[in-house]
Write a protein that holds these residues in place. Sequence first.
Motif, PDB file in Angstrom:
ATOM      1  N   ILE A 147      33.522 -31.497 -49.173  1.00  0.00           N
ATOM      2  CA  ILE A 147      32.650 -30.902 -48.168  1.00  0.00           C
ATOM      3  C   ILE A 147      31.192 -31.295 -48.385  1.00  0.00           C
ATOM      4  O   ILE A 147      30.471 -31.675 -47.445  1.00  0.00           O
ATOM      5  CB  ILE A 147      32.767 -29.364 -48.175  1.00  0.00           C
ATOM      6  CG1 ILE A 147      34.186 -28.936 -47.767  1.00  0.00           C
ATOM      7  CG2 ILE A 147      31.733 -28.735 -47.238  1.00  0.00           C
ATOM      8  CD1 ILE A 147      34.519 -29.169 -46.322  1.00  0.00           C
ATOM      9  N   LYS A 148      30.739 -31.227 -49.624  1.00  0.00           N
ATOM     10  CA  LYS A 148      29.338 -31.532 -49.932  1.00  0.00           C
ATOM     11  C   LYS A 148      29.010 -32.983 -49.582  1.00  0.00           C
ATOM     12  O   LYS A 148      27.969 -33.267 -48.973  1.00  0.00           O
ATOM     13  CB  LYS A 148      29.058 -31.268 -51.409  1.00  0.00           C
ATOM     14  CG  LYS A 148      27.602 -31.477 -51.812  1.00  0.00           C
ATOM     15  CD  LYS A 148      27.370 -31.125 -53.279  1.00  0.00           C
ATOM     16  CE  LYS A 148      27.518 -29.633 -53.488  1.00  0.00           C
ATOM     17  NZ  LYS A 148      27.130 -29.226 -54.864  1.00  0.00           N
ATOM     18  N   GLU A 149      29.892 -33.916 -49.960  1.00  0.00           N
ATOM     19  CA  GLU A 149      29.654 -35.331 -49.658  1.00  0.00           C
ATOM     20  C   GLU A 149      29.714 -35.597 -48.159  1.00  0.00           C
ATOM     21  O   GLU A 149      28.943 -36.407 -47.624  1.00  0.00           O
ATOM     22  CB  GLU A 149      30.687 -36.208 -50.371  1.00  0.00           C
ATOM     23  CG  GLU A 149      30.499 -36.292 -51.871  1.00  0.00           C
ATOM     24  CD  GLU A 149      29.145 -36.902 -52.236  1.00  0.00           C
ATOM     25  OE1 GLU A 149      28.755 -37.909 -51.603  1.00  0.00           O
ATOM     26  OE2 GLU A 149      28.471 -36.353 -53.128  1.00  0.00           O
ATOM     27  N   THR A 150      30.641 -34.908 -47.484  1.00  0.00           N
ATOM     28  CA  THR A 150      30.736 -35.052 -46.039  1.00  0.00           C
ATOM     29  C   THR A 150      29.444 -34.623 -45.369  1.00  0.00           C
ATOM     30  O   THR A 150      28.938 -35.295 -44.455  1.00  0.00           O
ATOM     31  CB  THR A 150      31.904 -34.219 -45.485  1.00  0.00           C
ATOM     32  OG1 THR A 150      33.121 -34.608 -46.129  1.00  0.00           O
ATOM     33  CG2 THR A 150      32.053 -34.399 -43.984  1.00  0.00           C
ATOM     34  N   ALA A 151      28.892 -33.495 -45.810  1.00  0.00           N
ATOM     35  CA  ALA A 151      27.629 -32.989 -45.250  1.00  0.00           C
ATOM     36  C   ALA A 151      26.501 -34.003 -45.437  1.00  0.00           C
ATOM     37  O   ALA A 151      25.670 -34.197 -44.547  1.00  0.00           O
ATOM     38  CB  ALA A 151      27.273 -31.657 -45.898  1.00  0.00           C
ATOM     39  N   LEU A 208      24.450 -32.861 -42.157  1.00  0.00           N
ATOM     40  CA  LEU A 208      24.629 -31.512 -41.629  1.00  0.00           C
ATOM     41  C   LEU A 208      24.728 -30.514 -42.778  1.00  0.00           C
ATOM     42  O   LEU A 208      24.966 -30.882 -43.932  1.00  0.00           O
ATOM     43  CB  LEU A 208      25.900 -31.426 -40.783  1.00  0.00           C
ATOM     44  CG  LEU A 208      25.892 -32.128 -39.426  1.00  0.00           C
ATOM     45  CD1 LEU A 208      27.274 -32.032 -38.794  1.00  0.00           C
ATOM     46  CD2 LEU A 208      24.843 -31.529 -38.487  1.00  0.00           C
ATOM     47  N   HIS A 209      24.561 -29.236 -42.466  1.00  0.00           N
ATOM     48  CA  HIS A 209      24.729 -28.190 -43.471  1.00  0.00           C
ATOM     49  C   HIS A 209      26.212 -28.065 -43.826  1.00  0.00           C
ATOM     50  O   HIS A 209      27.093 -28.286 -42.992  1.00  0.00           O
ATOM     51  CB  HIS A 209      24.218 -26.852 -42.930  1.00  0.00           C
ATOM     52  CG  HIS A 209      24.043 -25.808 -43.995  1.00  0.00           C
ATOM     53  ND1 HIS A 209      25.091 -25.046 -44.461  1.00  0.00           N
ATOM     54  CD2 HIS A 209      22.939 -25.426 -44.686  1.00  0.00           C
ATOM     55  CE1 HIS A 209      24.654 -24.219 -45.395  1.00  0.00           C
ATOM     56  NE2 HIS A 209      23.332 -24.423 -45.548  1.00  0.00           N
ATOM     57  N   GLU A 210      26.489 -27.717 -45.068  1.00  0.00           N
ATOM     58  CA  GLU A 210      27.873 -27.602 -45.518  1.00  0.00           C
ATOM     59  C   GLU A 210      28.667 -26.588 -44.711  1.00  0.00           C
ATOM     60  O   GLU A 210      29.867 -26.781 -44.438  1.00  0.00           O
ATOM     61  CB  GLU A 210      27.907 -27.231 -47.005  1.00  0.00           C
ATOM     62  CG  GLU A 210      27.408 -28.341 -47.919  1.00  0.00           C
ATOM     63  CD  GLU A 210      27.395 -27.920 -49.382  1.00  0.00           C
ATOM     64  OE1 GLU A 210      28.234 -27.048 -49.744  1.00  0.00           O
ATOM     65  OE2 GLU A 210      26.572 -28.441 -50.148  1.00  0.00           O
ATOM     66  N   ASN A 211      28.029 -25.494 -44.311  1.00  0.00           N
ATOM     67  CA  ASN A 211      28.731 -24.483 -43.518  1.00  0.00           C
ATOM     68  C   ASN A 211      29.159 -25.028 -42.156  1.00  0.00           C
ATOM     69  O   ASN A 211      30.219 -24.657 -41.630  1.00  0.00           O
ATOM     70  CB  ASN A 211      27.844 -23.249 -43.323  1.00  0.00           C
ATOM     71  CG  ASN A 211      27.711 -22.446 -44.603  1.00  0.00           C
ATOM     72  OD1 ASN A 211      28.541 -22.571 -45.511  1.00  0.00           O
ATOM     73  ND2 ASN A 211      26.673 -21.630 -44.697  1.00  0.00           N
ATOM     74  N   THR A 212      28.323 -25.910 -41.593  1.00  0.00           N
ATOM     75  CA  THR A 212      28.677 -26.543 -40.310  1.00  0.00           C
ATOM     76  C   THR A 212      29.901 -27.431 -40.480  1.00  0.00           C
ATOM     77  O   THR A 212      30.795 -27.444 -39.632  1.00  0.00           O
ATOM     78  CB  THR A 212      27.499 -27.374 -39.782  1.00  0.00           C
ATOM     79  OG1 THR A 212      26.335 -26.551 -39.671  1.00  0.00           O
ATOM     80  CG2 THR A 212      27.826 -27.976 -38.427  1.00  0.00           C
ATOM     81  N   VAL A 213      29.953 -28.141 -41.614  1.00  0.00           N
ATOM     82  CA  VAL A 213      31.105 -28.992 -41.895  1.00  0.00           C
ATOM     83  C   VAL A 213      32.354 -28.128 -42.054  1.00  0.00           C
ATOM     84  O   VAL A 213      33.413 -28.463 -41.514  1.00  0.00           O
ATOM     85  CB  VAL A 213      30.870 -29.836 -43.164  1.00  0.00           C
ATOM     86  CG1 VAL A 213      32.139 -30.594 -43.549  1.00  0.00           C
ATOM     87  CG2 VAL A 213      29.718 -30.806 -42.951  1.00  0.00           C
ATOM     88  N   ARG A 214      32.224 -27.000 -42.778  1.00  0.00           N
ATOM     89  CA  ARG A 214      33.376 -26.108 -42.976  1.00  0.00           C
ATOM     90  C   ARG A 214      33.889 -25.584 -41.635  1.00  0.00           C
ATOM     91  O   ARG A 214      35.102 -25.492 -41.408  1.00  0.00           O
ATOM     92  CB  ARG A 214      33.002 -24.946 -43.890  1.00  0.00           C
ATOM     93  CG  ARG A 214      32.780 -25.340 -45.334  1.00  0.00           C
ATOM     94  CD  ARG A 214      32.652 -24.115 -46.229  1.00  0.00           C
ATOM     95  NE  ARG A 214      32.455 -24.495 -47.611  1.00  0.00           N
ATOM     96  CZ  ARG A 214      31.258 -24.662 -48.185  1.00  0.00           C
ATOM     97  NH1 ARG A 214      30.152 -24.443 -47.461  1.00  0.00           N
ATOM     98  NH2 ARG A 214      31.165 -25.026 -49.440  1.00  0.00           N
TER      99      ARG A 214
END
Length: 394
Positions: free
Chosen positions: A343-347, A352-358
């Motif tokens: 998730i962190k790397e994707t963000a 984007l913010h990690e919460n948005t990715v989640r």
Amino acid sequence: MAITILEAMKLPTLKDFKLVAGYRGLDREIEGASILDYEYERSLSNKPIVTVFRRGDFVLSSLIYAKDDPSLILESVKGLVSDGVGALAVKNIYYDVLPDEVIEYANDMDFPIFMFDKKGSYYEDIVTEIYDKNKEKNSMSFKEAKIGILLKEELDKSSVKNMAKDFNISFKNNLFSICLKPKKYIEENNLSSIINTLNRDLEISHAAYRYHGAIFIVYTYEDRHREKKDIDFSKLVGLAMSSLFVNLNDYYVGVSNFHKNIDELNMALKEAMYAMRVASIEEQNKKYYYEIGVYKILMPSYSDSHMRSFYNETVGKIKQYDQKYNTELLDTSIAYIKSGGNIKETAKIINLHENTVRYRISKLKEIFGIKNSEFEFYEQLSLGIKLFMIYQNI
């Protein structure tokens, strides 16, 4: 398959030819070159002009037969067009410019006419160079077609072995292949020149071939490699690649496994091609076949109906959702798979913010109808995205 007039214009003996008419006909193919000087001379035959040239000829002439009567030029050009001649090149001995009616007719018929300097190329050099270029192209085209058979057809080992010997009687029994795909487009003539140079430099038991804008190099060795337990394959590949004159940074490079029988030539070619495609997809300079993981399954079967169906059930649904709601779930999916599900790397990748990715990942799970199995979700998304990358790059 013959060379086109446009290809012929790049030959050294034709480089100073000036196109004066028929520019829309440059895609015509020319089988060879012939000379027209006295064939239309009425004083020698005492009969009307009769065409004598073959379809696809590149005709060279000084127009000596029309030196005292320009009207004969149009008559002879009409005869050449009727015969299906590819083009006419006029040496400026008697005419520096052609009559307007000749130019107009040639333009109407898309019949290329060139002028070239009397101090320039000799007829015999032009004839020879066009002949040699056609011979070279036919040889490459024939071998390219046979490469296609090895890549696409299911052949028994005996057939593969026989085809390998047809390619190169000096092939040894142990082999591997490298596939090079230019990162930027290279014209066919230039690619052919590269292959010719490679073949001049390579040892007799190795060979380079063209295939659909890519280059295959086959390296073969004596059977003694079979017994050497300590062969460092990467070192062998490194030595082979370091000897090439091309700048490998300009190519995506795929390397096959090492094979111990020449009847596995088709396998080596396929492996090298698949590895090259993965290098292109992942924007890496070089990939070995043993490194490409699940792509070993996807590459040979990506066009099968069941693969297309799976793609539509995964990525197809994501694309439909993005289109309907103006979202960017597909971009998030690609980044998520490239980061290995982090998730962190994707963000970081998509800024984007990690919460948005989640949130987006949870939306993807809803689309797939998977809520309780992270493994199943990641597996399906990963396969779908890899198929997407293949379809984008093939």
